[in-house]
Enzyme design. Sequence first.
Site, mmCIF file in Angstrom:
data_model
loop_
_atom_site.group_PDB
_atom_site.id
_atom_site.type_symbol
_atom_site.label_atom_id
_atom_site.label_comp_id
_atom_site.label_asym_id
_atom_site.label_seq_id
_atom_site.Cartn_x
_atom_site.Cartn_y
_atom_site.Cartn_z
ATOM 1 C CB THR A 86 -14.185 0.318 1.668
ATOM 2 O OG1 THR A 86 -14.213 1.207 0.539
ATOM 3 C CG2 THR A 86 -14.595 -1.077 1.242
ATOM 4 C CE1 TYR A 93 -13.066 3.679 -8.852
ATOM 5 C CE2 TYR A 93 -14.951 2.788 -10.048
ATOM 6 C CZ TYR A 93 -14.045 2.710 -8.999
ATOM 7 O OH TYR A 93 -14.106 1.634 -8.121
ATOM 8 C CG ASN A 100 -7.809 -4.021 -3.662
ATOM 9 O OD1 ASN A 100 -9.038 -4.035 -3.780
ATOM 10 N ND2 ASN A 100 -7.195 -3.338 -2.701
ATOM 11 C CG ASP A 157 -2.205 0.741 1.073
ATOM 12 O OD1 ASP A 157 -2.161 1.963 0.907
ATOM 13 O OD2 ASP A 157 -3.269 0.097 1.049
HETATM 14 P P1 NAP Z 1 -9.955 1.774 0.187
HETATM 15 O O1 NAP Z 1 -10.555 1.271 1.446
HETATM 16 O O2 NAP Z 1 -9.730 3.248 0.017
HETATM 17 O O3 NAP Z 1 -8.574 0.978 -0.041
HETATM 18 C C1 NAP Z 1 -7.727 1.259 -1.117
HETATM 19 C C2 NAP Z 1 -6.296 1.264 -0.615
HETATM 20 O O4 NAP Z 1 -5.444 1.515 -1.761
HETATM 21 C C3 NAP Z 1 -6.038 2.397 0.393
HETATM 22 O O5 NAP Z 1 -5.242 1.943 1.461
HETATM 23 C C4 NAP Z 1 -5.281 3.403 -0.455
HETATM 24 O O6 NAP Z 1 -4.423 4.242 0.295
HETATM 25 C C5 NAP Z 1 -4.495 2.500 -1.371
HETATM 26 N N1 NAP Z 1 -3.968 3.216 -2.532
HETATM 27 C C6 NAP Z 1 -4.439 4.333 -3.113
HETATM 28 N N2 NAP Z 1 -3.624 4.715 -4.117
HETATM 29 C C7 NAP Z 1 -2.608 3.819 -4.149
HETATM 30 C C8 NAP Z 1 -1.454 3.673 -4.952
HETATM 31 N N3 NAP Z 1 -1.148 4.559 -5.907
HETATM 32 N N4 NAP Z 1 -0.628 2.625 -4.720
HETATM 33 C C9 NAP Z 1 -0.896 1.749 -3.727
HETATM 34 N N5 NAP Z 1 -1.964 1.834 -2.914
HETATM 35 C C10 NAP Z 1 -2.820 2.855 -3.137
HETATM 36 O O7 NAP Z 1 -10.829 1.339 -1.061
HETATM 37 P P2 NAP Z 1 -11.613 -0.019 -1.402
HETATM 38 O O8 NAP Z 1 -13.053 0.318 -1.459
HETATM 39 O O9 NAP Z 1 -11.147 -1.140 -0.574
HETATM 40 O O10 NAP Z 1 -11.142 -0.200 -2.911
HETATM 41 C C11 NAP Z 1 -10.293 -1.249 -3.340
HETATM 42 C C12 NAP Z 1 -10.526 -1.478 -4.820
HETATM 43 O O11 NAP Z 1 -11.881 -1.870 -5.019
HETATM 44 C C13 NAP Z 1 -10.292 -0.253 -5.690
HETATM 45 O O12 NAP Z 1 -9.661 -0.633 -6.882
HETATM 46 C C14 NAP Z 1 -11.703 0.248 -5.966
HETATM 47 O O13 NAP Z 1 -11.792 0.948 -7.174
HETATM 48 C C15 NAP Z 1 -12.434 -1.080 -6.042
HETATM 49 N N6 NAP Z 1 -13.883 -0.963 -5.837
HETATM 50 C C16 NAP Z 1 -14.369 -0.422 -4.689
HETATM 51 C C17 NAP Z 1 -15.744 -0.291 -4.549
HETATM 52 C C18 NAP Z 1 -16.379 0.303 -3.313
HETATM 53 O O14 NAP Z 1 -17.567 0.644 -3.374
HETATM 54 N N7 NAP Z 1 -15.680 0.444 -2.201
HETATM 55 C C19 NAP Z 1 -16.594 -0.707 -5.588
HETATM 56 C C20 NAP Z 1 -16.043 -1.272 -6.732
HETATM 57 C C21 NAP Z 1 -14.678 -1.384 -6.840
HETATM 58 P P3 NAP Z 1 -4.967 5.714 0.714
HETATM 59 O O15 NAP Z 1 -6.093 5.481 1.654
HETATM 60 O O16 NAP Z 1 -3.769 6.347 1.359
HETATM 61 O O17 NAP Z 1 -5.387 6.373 -0.571
#
Ligand code: NAP
Length: 251
Positions: free
Chosen positions: A191, A156, A90, A37
């Site tokens: 999340t 996105y 991810n 991360d």
């Molecule tokens: P999250 O809780 O914000 O977790 C994402 C993690 O990735 C955070 O720790 C973030 O750090 C880190 N990150 C951001 N930019 C990065 C980079 N350049 N390199 C490495 N790590 C990085 O989000 P999540 O909901 O679990 O999302 C995970 C994945 O699922 C994403 O690809 C998202 O698009 C996808 N997704 C999520 C949803 C939803 O509704 N939650 C729906 C569909 C798809 P920071 O917090 O410091 O930015």
Amino acid sequence: MTEFKNKVAIVTGSGSGIGRACAVLFAKKGAKVVISDVDEKGGKESVDLIKKDGGEATFIKADVSKPEDCEALVKKTVEAYGRLDVGVNNAGIGGEANLTGDYSLDGWHKVININLNGVFYSMKYEITEMLKHGGGSIVNIASILGQVGFATASAYVAAKHGVVGLSQNAALEYSAQGIRVNSVGPGFIRTPLLKDMEEDKDTMDMLISLHPIGRLGQAEEVAELVVWLASDKASFVTGAYYPVDGGYLAR
Ligand code: NAP
């Protein structure tokens, strides 16, 4: 559980949310997990969670928008654990919310660099390593927005459609060499990614209404699918896109 005994998994963005839930489940099933991360604090919390539960994990910081970080992540993983079997790509951000004509160039490039280029860089180095020892499994986290649009989210949506196509393409190229590649499409999942939206009840009610199941999803519900896809139980599954979306795409 020993399903992933002697297997090594990298999960990018596993300091939070869906990535953390995947990492925890891989570790429960016996994998050695590399938590990666940009958020060091969150990453270390994920390692602690796994270790407290008797699992094996280590944190390696990497910004997936930097190809040199993605290359180093794979190299350091092999130095730590000797091999790489699973890559869950991810890490991602929500990014700017704006109509396409108003979308800033910086905002566009930021989302594409992390959500699409980051998946390509990660896969590139994971595949090279996996080919050295007969294969592996890659699961890329796309979204329901890898299949349909969502007004004000052009970067996105474009990035996630790209992740689905990239996953299919790599599956065509590498499945015969033992690397399965699939993508997963979560609906809206509770999340930290949704923290801005969660402050507004009307927005949340609107989002919930888009999911026929009547609620948003949990990170652990996505992890179950991801870990299954990565496992040998999914040995004939490659080049596929699997939604985990409470019926969002069925509307
Ligand atoms: P999250 O809780 O914000 O977790 C994402 C993690 O990735 C955070 O720790 C973030 O750090 C880190 N990150 C951001 N930019 C990065 C980079 N350049 N390199 C490495 N790590 C990085 O989000 P999540 O909901 O679990 O999302 C995970 C994945 O699922 C994403 O690809 C998202 O698009 C996808 N997704 C999520 C949803 C939803 O509704 N939650 C729906 C569909 C798809 P920071 O917090 O410091 O930015």
